[in-house]
Structures are given as structure tokens and as C-alpha cells.
Design a protein around this motif. Structure first.
Motif, PDB file in Angstrom:
ATOM      1  N   ILE A  50     -13.489   3.149  -4.310  1.00  0.00           N
ATOM      2  CA  ILE A  50     -12.642   2.329  -3.432  1.00  0.00           C
ATOM      3  C   ILE A  50     -13.273   2.186  -2.054  1.00  0.00           C
ATOM      4  O   ILE A  50     -13.377   1.082  -1.510  1.00  0.00           O
ATOM      5  N   HIS A  51     -13.699   3.317  -1.462  1.00  0.00           N
ATOM      6  CA  HIS A  51     -14.143   3.301  -0.066  1.00  0.00           C
ATOM      7  C   HIS A  51     -15.607   2.904   0.099  1.00  0.00           C
ATOM      8  O   HIS A  51     -15.945   2.138   1.007  1.00  0.00           O
ATOM      9  N   VAL A  52     -16.497   3.440  -0.746  1.00  0.00           N
ATOM     10  CA  VAL A  52     -17.929   3.202  -0.567  1.00  0.00           C
ATOM     11  C   VAL A  52     -18.392   1.946  -1.326  1.00  0.00           C
ATOM     12  O   VAL A  52     -19.110   1.117  -0.778  1.00  0.00           O
ATOM     13  N   VAL A  53     -17.972   1.814  -2.582  1.00  0.00           N
ATOM     14  CA  VAL A  53     -18.416   0.666  -3.377  1.00  0.00           C
ATOM     15  C   VAL A  53     -17.707  -0.613  -2.919  1.00  0.00           C
ATOM     16  O   VAL A  53     -18.347  -1.600  -2.544  1.00  0.00           O
ATOM     17  N   SER A  96       1.293   6.343  -1.345  1.00  0.00           N
ATOM     18  CA  SER A  96       0.069   5.534  -1.234  1.00  0.00           C
ATOM     19  C   SER A  96      -0.289   5.051  -2.630  1.00  0.00           C
ATOM     20  O   SER A  96      -0.650   5.850  -3.498  1.00  0.00           O
ATOM     21  N   LEU A  97      -0.176   3.755  -2.847  1.00  0.00           N
ATOM     22  CA  LEU A  97      -0.237   3.194  -4.199  1.00  0.00           C
ATOM     23  C   LEU A  97      -1.516   3.564  -4.939  1.00  0.00           C
ATOM     24  O   LEU A  97      -1.484   3.876  -6.130  1.00  0.00           O
ATOM     25  N   ASN A  98      -2.667   3.540  -4.260  1.00  0.00           N
ATOM     26  CA  ASN A  98      -3.934   3.793  -4.946  1.00  0.00           C
ATOM     27  C   ASN A  98      -4.012   5.201  -5.523  1.00  0.00           C
ATOM     28  O   ASN A  98      -4.780   5.460  -6.447  1.00  0.00           O
ATOM     29  N   ARG A 108       0.820  -1.218   0.000  1.00  0.00           N
ATOM     30  CA  ARG A 108       0.000   0.000   0.000  1.00  0.00           C
ATOM     31  C   ARG A 108       0.849   1.262   0.000  1.00  0.00           C
ATOM     32  O   ARG A 108       0.416   2.306  -0.489  1.00  0.00           O
ATOM     33  N   HIS A 109       2.070   1.190   0.549  1.00  0.00           N
ATOM     34  CA  HIS A 109       2.959   2.352   0.636  1.00  0.00           C
ATOM     35  C   HIS A 109       4.358   1.948   0.169  1.00  0.00           C
ATOM     36  O   HIS A 109       5.290   1.823   0.969  1.00  0.00           O
ATOM     37  N   PRO A 110       4.533   1.767  -1.143  1.00  0.00           N
ATOM     38  CA  PRO A 110       5.744   1.124  -1.660  1.00  0.00           C
ATOM     39  C   PRO A 110       7.054   1.828  -1.323  1.00  0.00           C
ATOM     40  O   PRO A 110       8.055   1.166  -1.047  1.00  0.00           O
ATOM     41  N   VAL A 136      -2.718  10.473 -10.734  1.00  0.00           N
ATOM     42  CA  VAL A 136      -1.749  11.079 -11.659  1.00  0.00           C
ATOM     43  C   VAL A 136      -2.126  10.722 -13.090  1.00  0.00           C
ATOM     44  O   VAL A 136      -2.077  11.574 -13.987  1.00  0.00           O
ATOM     45  N   PHE A 137      -2.500   9.471 -13.331  1.00  0.00           N
ATOM     46  CA  PHE A 137      -2.898   9.064 -14.679  1.00  0.00           C
ATOM     47  C   PHE A 137      -4.163   9.795 -15.130  1.00  0.00           C
ATOM     48  O   PHE A 137      -4.292  10.173 -16.301  1.00  0.00           O
ATOM     49  N   LEU A 138      -5.103  10.018 -14.206  1.00  0.00           N
ATOM     50  CA  LEU A 138      -6.300  10.791 -14.553  1.00  0.00           C
ATOM     51  C   LEU A 138      -5.936  12.234 -14.883  1.00  0.00           C
ATOM     52  O   LEU A 138      -6.511  12.833 -15.804  1.00  0.00           O
TER      53      LEU A 138
END
Length: 473
Positions: A408-411, A201-203, A77-79, A208-210
Motif C-alpha cells: 500500500i505505502h511503498v508500491v 481503518s478500512l485497509n 477510510r475510517h467507516p 483480519v482476513f489474513l
């Protein structure tokens, strides 16, 4: 590149106030935990884990800066977070040699002040230069963001969310400026931002891609850009993560598994000996059946104890990343009480308790109805701002970040049981949407909207601030 850190003349007052407030909040934490977390010659990891106690935030940064080993953070999660903390650890080692005191709490406090300060500066800057608000409106909305309960906490606790908040503000600012200038995001922009965002934080690498996608448009899909801006950095992060896991985590997991197996064998042998001493038969098969019944009963009792007051829902799968999901927790109540509730207004009952350490219920209700009216007001202003910003490509980019976090969090339910501690990753969208609302309203309507937002920010500062200060004092 360091020129981006220079404070511009129009930012100096906001920057000074932000610095003083964030420094004061960190001073409260340092004073509160100094006696225990400045000790030398102790098992610092266990001391930091057991003594630090502010909601569900972790104190692993104190531990890493005190004695660097890299395994305290969850590597997948935190590489790169442990690697980023190597230099602060070396600084702390020098300070310990000079003072005879473990200065981890001071070193981490300085890091928190730096990143919290620049998070405020860059949010104010993007409101001024990207959304093009007046200085007064930008100041008001910066105050609005930092009046939220778990934004206040983020800039003062030794977790990774403060670094994430700052890097997100930098990324939004860089992408927004390029959009306004009609220029694409360059390859080096993407790589640098991705390394820091995904490394912490990997997620957040997806954000950045967006940003690349909204800034560069169709050029994002060019094979050469996709290769060097998306595929290679992602593969590099994954390769480093795999190396870290095999070097740091795997040996520790093997040792922990061996220790658990030895403990289970000792318990089983103890039960076997006690049962043999009291059994009326010496038949091995009968003894084995009796021992197995006792062990099964103990396992059932342990399960019932652990699930008497469940603090996490059932995962969608027990394998891989899906083991961190939540398929059973009530989404609506989590949104009302945690996502849009605790994140912005603290609950007085179970104030800043930890779900794991204090058995805090997953859902806590407010004592007074007016808290829900405040929450509804925030939701209405947020929705109105989304409508007013619907024609802005920059706002849609920021909204896509928020949508990714909600997925990620709600769904999926990742971290849904204490979703409020991740407020820093998405809450900026609320004052940012209000920025477009302010830009669209004029005259008496605009004055009324500004008055409402100012009253709301003042209330949150006084309410959340008094509870946080009271908790630490």
C-alpha cells in the motif's frame, strides 16, 4: 470476553511502567494544548485543526468528541470511527455542563492512555505466550517497540493509529494463541475483530482476513465461512459507509462546491468589472478574451506556487482510491529517510514539522552519519529475525501484514509523503522478528545480541524521548 483485559501477575510490572510512561506522555500533550483546546463557545473544529501541531497527525478526535457530527473523519477510510466516538462525546458533554470547560482533550487523553496501555500489554503477552520468550526478553522487545519515534508519538496524539495498534496486537494475540492450541478462529472472533479493525481503518480489515487464512488454513475457503466471515461483514461495512456518506458527507460536499462556485463567480465578476473600466474597447468578445487571459494567468501562477516545493507525488490516477496513490516519489530515499528513518529515529532538522502546515520537505536527511548506521543495524537485526522465524506459521502471518502495508505505502505510494505517521500499522514486525532471533541465539552470541538490542532501545528512548519532550516543553 472481558477476561482478556485482566492483567496477569507476570505482566504487572511491565503494565505499571507502560501505564506511567504513556500517561506522562499524554500529560505533556494536555498541558501543552490545554489553554487553546479547553475553550468553550468557539469554532472548535477550526481551533483544533489550526492549533494542534505534532508532525502530520490530525486532531479530529478532539473535534468529534467536542461536537459530534461524524464528518470530520474520512468516512471511506475510517467507516465506524465517528460512531465509536459517540459515547466519549456524550461523556464530554456531561463534563462540560459540570465544569464549564471543554474537556475533549482530557477525554481523548484517557482513550489514548487506555489503548496505548493495552497495546503494550498485548504485545508483551504475545511475546510470552505465542513466541514463548522469557520475561526478560519480552520486556526488552516491548521496550524496543515503544522506543521507536512514531510509536511514542502514536500513544500520545489524538489520531486513530493508537486504536489501530491496540486492535492489531489483540488480533495477533488471539490468532497466535489459537494457532498454538491447534484450534480454528471462530466466526464470532472474525466478525468482532473485523468490525473494530476495519471500522477504525478500512485497509486493516485485510489483516483480519489474513489472520483467518493462516489460522484456519483450508477451512477459510469453505463457502459458508467465506460468506459469513468475509462477504457479509465486508458488505455490511460498505453499506454503513455508503449511508454515512450520503447522510453526512454528501450534503457538506454539495455546500462546499456551491460556496466555491460562488467564490469563483465573484472573482470572475470582479475581474470583468475592473477590466471593463480600464479597457480601451467596449467590444464584448474582446473583453471576454482579455478576462479569460487574466484568469488563465492567475491559474498558472497558483499552480506554480503550489508546485514550487512539491510535497506529494503525482497520483497513478485522479479518480477514486487511486487519487491517493503516488507514482513519482523516489522510493529508495523515502525508505531510507522516512519509512526506516523518521519512523524510528526523529530528524533534528524540521523536527516534528507538518508537510502541509510547515512546508516540511518530503525528504529530510540526518545531520550525522551515525543515524544511518543505527538504521542499518535495525535493518540487519530485522533481516536476521526474518531468517530465524522462517519456520513459524504465526510469524509468516505477521509478515504478511507487513507485506500488505508495504504494498500500500511503498508500491502504490499511499501516504508515502508522510509514511512515518503510519508507523503503528507495521513497525511491530521489527521487534517481533527480533524475538525469533533471540529465541535462536544462545550462549555468548545470544548475550551479545541481547546487549546490542538493549543498547539500541536505550539509545532510542533517550534520543527520541528528549526531542519529543523538548518539543512540547
Amino acid at each position: 470476553m472481558l477476561r482478556i483485559l485482566r492483567i496477569k501477575p507476570g505482566e504487572r510490572l511491565v503494565a505499571l511502567v507502560a501505564l506511567l510512561i504513556i500517561a506522562a506522555l499524554n500529560a505533556l500533550v494536555i498541558v501543552h494544548y490545554y489553554p487553546e483546546l479547553s475553550a468553550m463557545d468557539v469554532n472548535y473544529h477550526d481551533v483544533a485543526r489550526d492549533m494542534f501541531h505534532i508532525s502530520g497527525f490530525d486532531a479530529w478526535s478532539y473535534s468529534v468528541v467536542s461536537e459530534w457530527s461524524g464528518w470530520q473523519y474520512n468516512i471511506y477510510r475510517h467507516p465506524l470511527l465517528a460512531i465509536f466516538m459517540l459515547i466519549p462525546c456524550l461523556i464530554n458533554q456531561g463534563l462540560m455542563a459540570l465544569t464549564g470547560v471543554n474537556c475533549a482533550i482530557f477525554v481523548v487523553g484517557a482513550i489514548e492512555i487506555f489503548f496505548g496501555f493495552y497495546a503494550a500489554v498485548f504485545f508483551f503477552r504475545l511475546l510470552r505466550e505465542v513466541v514463548v520468550l522469557s520475561r526478560a526478553d519480552a520486556t526488552l522487545l516491548t521496550l524496543m517497540l515503544f522506543s521507536m519515534a512514531y510509536i511514542m508519538l502514536t500513544v500520545m496524539v489524538p489520531d486513530h493509529f493508537n486504536l489501530t495498534l491496540c486492535m492489531m496486537m489483540v488480533t495477533l494475540y488471539v490468532a497466535g494463541r489459537l494457532m498454538r492450541a491447534g484450534r480454528p478462529m471462530k466466526l464470532w472472533h472474525t466478525v468482532v475483530l473485523f468490525v473494530f479493525m476495519a471500522g477504525v481503518s478500512l485497509n486493516n480489515g485485510i489483516k483480519v482476513f489474513l489472520a483467518e487464512l493462516f489460522t484456519n488454513g483450508r477451512r477459510f475457503f469453505r463457502p459458508r465461512f467465506l460468506l459469513w466471515a468475509v462477504i457479509v461483514p465486508s458488505a455490511a461495512i460498505w453499506a454503513v459507509t455508503s449511508i454515512e456518506f450520503h447522510v453526512w458527507a454528501a450534503p457538506l460536499e454539495t455546500a462546499a462546491k456551491a460556496k466555491m462556485e460562488a467564490r469563483d463567480k465573484f472573482v470572475r465578476d470582479s475581474i470583468y468589472m475592473a477590466y471593463t473600466d480600464t479597457a480601451t474597447t467596449q467590444n464584448p468578445d474582446s473583453i471576454r478574451i482579455g478576462v479569460n487571459k487574466i484568469i488563465k494567468r492567475m491559474a498558472i501562477e497558483k499552480y506554480r506556487r503550489n508546485h514550487a516545493n512539491p510535497r506529494i507525488g503525482d497520483p497513478m490516477s485522479k479518480k477514486g482510491f487511486l487519487a491517493w496513490t503516488d507514482a513519482s516519489t523516489d522510493r529508495w530515499r523515502s525508505i531510507v529517510e522516512n519509512l526506516m528513518g523518521e519512523s524510528i529515529q526523529l530528524h533534528r532538522p524540521h523536527l516534528l514539522e507538518d508537510i502541509l502546515k510547515d512546508n516540511r520537505p518530503m525528504i529530510v536527511s540526518y545531520e550525522q552519519d551515525y543515524h544511518y548506521w543505527i538504521e542499518a543495524l535495525v535493518a540487519v537485526l530485522f533481516a536476521a529475525g526474518i531468517w530465524c522465524g522462517r519456520r513459524s506459521r504465526f510469524f509468516w502471518m505477521a509478515l504478511s501484514w507487513w507485506a500488505a502495508d508495504m504494498a500500500i505505502h511503498v508500491v502504490l505510494g499511499f501516504g508515502l509523503n508522510e509514511v512515518y505517521i503510519m508507523t503503528a500499522q507495521w513497525a511491530f514486525i521489527i521487534p517481533l522478528s527480533m524475538a525469533y532471533l533471540l529465541r535462536a541465539t544462545h550462549g555468548r552470541t545470544g548475550l551479545a545480541v541481547r546487549g546490542v538490542i538493549a543498547a539500541l532501545a536505550a539509545y532510542l528512548v533517550l534520543y527520541n524521548g528528549s526531542l519529543i519532550v523538548g518539543y512540547l516543553i
